[in-house]
Write a protein that holds these residues in place. Structure first.
Motif, PDB file in Angstrom:
ATOM      1  N   ASP A 116       0.827  -1.211   0.000  1.00 59.67           N
ATOM      2  CA  ASP A 116       0.000   0.000   0.000  1.00 59.67           C
ATOM      3  C   ASP A 116       0.862   1.262   0.000  1.00 59.67           C
ATOM      4  O   ASP A 116       0.602   2.199  -0.760  1.00 59.67           O
ATOM      5  CB  ASP A 116      -0.935   0.023   1.209  1.00 59.67           C
ATOM      6  N   ARG A 117       1.877   1.299   0.836  1.00 61.77           N
ATOM      7  CA  ARG A 117       2.749   2.481   0.906  1.00 61.77           C
ATOM      8  C   ARG A 117       3.565   2.658  -0.366  1.00 61.77           C
ATOM      9  O   ARG A 117       3.757   3.766  -0.855  1.00 61.77           O
ATOM     10  CB  ARG A 117       3.673   2.392   2.118  1.00 61.77           C
ATOM     11  N   PHE A 118       4.056   1.552  -0.909  1.00 60.47           N
ATOM     12  CA  PHE A 118       4.817   1.603  -2.156  1.00 60.47           C
ATOM     13  C   PHE A 118       3.942   2.155  -3.273  1.00 60.47           C
ATOM     14  O   PHE A 118       4.341   3.061  -3.998  1.00 60.47           O
ATOM     15  CB  PHE A 118       5.321   0.200  -2.515  1.00 60.47           C
ATOM     16  N   GLN A 119       2.729   1.626  -3.384  1.00 54.53           N
ATOM     17  CA  GLN A 119       1.838   2.074  -4.449  1.00 54.53           C
ATOM     18  C   GLN A 119       1.448   3.538  -4.262  1.00 54.53           C
ATOM     19  O   GLN A 119       1.368   4.287  -5.237  1.00 54.53           O
ATOM     20  CB  GLN A 119       0.583   1.204  -4.517  1.00 54.53           C
ATOM     21  N   ALA A 120       1.242   3.966  -3.041  1.00 52.68           N
ATOM     22  CA  ALA A 120       0.902   5.369  -2.789  1.00 52.68           C
ATOM     23  C   ALA A 120       2.062   6.290  -3.171  1.00 52.68           C
ATOM     24  O   ALA A 120       1.847   7.389  -3.683  1.00 52.68           O
ATOM     25  CB  ALA A 120       0.540   5.559  -1.319  1.00 52.68           C
ATOM     26  N   THR A 121       3.281   5.835  -2.953  1.00 53.84           N
ATOM     27  CA  THR A 121       4.452   6.654  -3.246  1.00 53.84           C
ATOM     28  C   THR A 121       4.856   6.611  -4.715  1.00 53.84           C
ATOM     29  O   THR A 121       5.102   7.649  -5.333  1.00 53.84           O
ATOM     30  CB  THR A 121       5.653   6.182  -2.386  1.00 53.84           C
ATOM     31  N   ILE A 122       4.912   5.428  -5.276  1.00 52.57           N
ATOM     32  CA  ILE A 122       5.420   5.231  -6.635  1.00 52.57           C
ATOM     33  C   ILE A 122       4.308   5.291  -7.680  1.00 52.57           C
ATOM     34  O   ILE A 122       4.540   5.692  -8.807  1.00 52.57           O
ATOM     35  CB  ILE A 122       6.185   3.891  -6.745  1.00 52.57           C
ATOM     36  N   GLY A 123       3.117   4.863  -7.309  1.00 49.82           N
ATOM     37  CA  GLY A 123       2.002   4.909  -8.242  1.00 49.82           C
ATOM     38  C   GLY A 123       1.655   3.580  -8.878  1.00 49.82           C
ATOM     39  O   GLY A 123       0.784   3.517  -9.742  1.00 49.82           O
ATOM     40  N   MET A 124       2.339   2.521  -8.487  1.00 51.72           N
ATOM     41  CA  MET A 124       2.035   1.175  -8.981  1.00 51.72           C
ATOM     42  C   MET A 124       2.551   0.164  -7.957  1.00 51.72           C
ATOM     43  O   MET A 124       3.421   0.490  -7.147  1.00 51.72           O
ATOM     44  CB  MET A 124       2.665   0.930 -10.355  1.00 51.72           C
ATOM     45  N   PRO A 125       2.010  -1.057  -7.995  1.00 51.67           N
ATOM     46  CA  PRO A 125       2.467  -2.085  -7.049  1.00 51.67           C
ATOM     47  C   PRO A 125       3.939  -2.433  -7.264  1.00 51.67           C
ATOM     48  O   PRO A 125       4.469  -2.283  -8.373  1.00 51.67           O
ATOM     49  CB  PRO A 125       1.583  -3.290  -7.383  1.00 51.67           C
ATOM     50  N   PRO A 126       4.616  -2.930  -6.223  1.00 48.76           N
ATOM     51  CA  PRO A 126       6.045  -3.240  -6.310  1.00 48.76           C
ATOM     52  C   PRO A 126       6.398  -4.227  -7.422  1.00 48.76           C
ATOM     53  O   PRO A 126       7.383  -4.029  -8.133  1.00 48.76           O
ATOM     54  CB  PRO A 126       6.389  -3.832  -4.941  1.00 48.76           C
ATOM     55  N   LEU A 127       5.611  -5.283  -7.587  1.00 49.15           N
ATOM     56  CA  LEU A 127       5.931  -6.279  -8.605  1.00 49.15           C
ATOM     57  C   LEU A 127       5.817  -5.690 -10.001  1.00 49.15           C
ATOM     58  O   LEU A 127       6.667  -5.945 -10.866  1.00 49.15           O
ATOM     59  CB  LEU A 127       5.020  -7.499  -8.460  1.00 49.15           C
ATOM     60  N   ARG A 128       4.811  -4.880 -10.230  1.00 46.86           N
ATOM     61  CA  ARG A 128       4.665  -4.248 -11.542  1.00 46.86           C
ATOM     62  C   ARG A 128       5.835  -3.294 -11.803  1.00 46.86           C
ATOM     63  O   ARG A 128       6.383  -3.233 -12.907  1.00 46.86           O
ATOM     64  CB  ARG A 128       3.339  -3.513 -11.633  1.00 46.86           C
ATOM     65  N   TYR A 129       6.218  -2.533 -10.785  1.00 51.40           N
ATOM     66  CA  TYR A 129       7.354  -1.615 -10.918  1.00 51.40           C
ATOM     67  C   TYR A 129       8.619  -2.386 -11.291  1.00 51.40           C
ATOM     68  O   TYR A 129       9.342  -2.007 -12.217  1.00 51.40           O
ATOM     69  CB  TYR A 129       7.557  -0.848  -9.615  1.00 51.40           C
ATOM     70  N   ALA A 130       8.871  -3.473 -10.576  1.00 50.87           N
ATOM     71  CA  ALA A 130      10.070  -4.271 -10.839  1.00 50.87           C
ATOM     72  C   ALA A 130      10.033  -4.864 -12.244  1.00 50.87           C
ATOM     73  O   ALA A 130      11.044  -4.848 -12.960  1.00 50.87           O
ATOM     74  CB  ALA A 130      10.207  -5.379  -9.802  1.00 50.87           C
ATOM     75  N   THR A 131       8.873  -5.353 -12.661  1.00 51.74           N
ATOM     76  CA  THR A 131       8.741  -5.939 -13.993  1.00 51.74           C
ATOM     77  C   THR A 131       8.971  -4.891 -15.072  1.00 51.74           C
ATOM     78  O   THR A 131       9.708  -5.127 -16.038  1.00 51.74           O
ATOM     79  CB  THR A 131       7.355  -6.582 -14.165  1.00 51.74           C
ATOM     80  N   GLU A 132       8.356  -3.723 -14.931  1.00 54.39           N
ATOM     81  CA  GLU A 132       8.536  -2.667 -15.926  1.00 54.39           C
ATOM     82  C   GLU A 132       9.981  -2.178 -15.974  1.00 54.39           C
ATOM     83  O   GLU A 132      10.517  -1.906 -17.047  1.00 54.39           O
ATOM     84  CB  GLU A 132       7.572  -1.515 -15.674  1.00 54.39           C
ATOM     85  N   LEU A 133      10.620  -2.102 -14.828  1.00 52.19           N
ATOM     86  CA  LEU A 133      12.027  -1.697 -14.790  1.00 52.19           C
ATOM     87  C   LEU A 133      12.897  -2.714 -15.514  1.00 52.19           C
ATOM     88  O   LEU A 133      13.776  -2.347 -16.300  1.00 52.19           O
ATOM     89  CB  LEU A 133      12.488  -1.520 -13.347  1.00 52.19           C
ATOM     90  N   ARG A 134      12.635  -3.998 -15.277  1.00 52.90           N
ATOM     91  CA  ARG A 134      13.399  -5.047 -15.954  1.00 52.90           C
ATOM     92  C   ARG A 134      13.220  -4.966 -17.461  1.00 52.90           C
ATOM     93  O   ARG A 134      14.179  -5.111 -18.222  1.00 52.90           O
ATOM     94  CB  ARG A 134      12.959  -6.427 -15.456  1.00 52.90           C
ATOM     95  N   MET A 135      12.004  -4.724 -17.917  1.00 56.65           N
ATOM     96  CA  MET A 135      11.742  -4.662 -19.359  1.00 56.65           C
ATOM     97  C   MET A 135      12.323  -3.392 -19.978  1.00 56.65           C
ATOM     98  O   MET A 135      12.757  -3.396 -21.130  1.00 56.65           O
ATOM     99  CB  MET A 135      10.248  -4.770 -19.650  1.00 56.65           C
ATOM    100  N   LEU A 136      12.365  -2.312 -19.213  1.00 59.46           N
ATOM    101  CA  LEU A 136      13.001  -1.095 -19.693  1.00 59.46           C
ATOM    102  C   LEU A 136      14.502  -1.335 -19.902  1.00 59.46           C
ATOM    103  O   LEU A 136      15.070  -0.968 -20.930  1.00 59.46           O
ATOM    104  CB  LEU A 136      12.768   0.047 -18.702  1.00 59.46           C
ATOM    105  N   LEU A 137      15.125  -1.989 -18.932  1.00 53.44           N
ATOM    106  CA  LEU A 137      16.544  -2.356 -19.070  1.00 53.44           C
ATOM    107  C   LEU A 137      16.743  -3.291 -20.256  1.00 53.44           C
ATOM    108  O   LEU A 137      17.670  -3.110 -21.046  1.00 53.44           O
ATOM    109  CB  LEU A 137      17.045  -3.038 -17.799  1.00 53.44           C
TER     110      LEU A 137
END
Length: 99
Positions: free
Chosen positions: A15-36
């Motif tokens: 909840d805190r991660f999503q409130a701060t970053i704007g997406m769930p942690p797993l989605r953030y990690a997945t999108e970061l991996r695909m960006l790399l």
């Protein structure tokens, strides 16, 4: 791992991660991996199999499916800059320490 460092439950961390970053942690990690991955394929011209292994995928097929799901195109077609599909992406997400 991160939630253990924060000393909070998984749901509170999410909840805190999503409130701060704007997406769930797993989605953030997945999108970061695909960006790399997109950068490695397009700019560094690494073979797709090497990129898949660097990102922890056990097969090129699994990586290719994940890449297409996130970016909207296959890794082989990512000769240009990679943009992430979906309404919320890393490009629009808040980043710690930014601003």
């Amino acid at each position: 791992m991160a939630r253990g460092l924060c000393n909070v439950s998984r749901s509170v961390f999410t909840d805190r991660f999503q409130a701060t970053i704007g997406m769930p942690p797993l989605r953030y990690a997945t999108e970061l991996r695909m960006l790399l991955a997109g950068q490695w394929v397009a700019q560094d011209t690494l073979p797709i199999q090497s990129v898949a292994l660097r990102l922890g995928y056990t097969s090129q097929a699994a990586f290719s499916r994940a890449f297409k799901r996130v970016t909207g195109r296959s890794p082989g077609a990512s000769g240009n800059a990679v943009s992430l599909a979906g309404s919320t992406s890393l490009a629009g997400a808040a980043r710690p320490g930014a601003g």
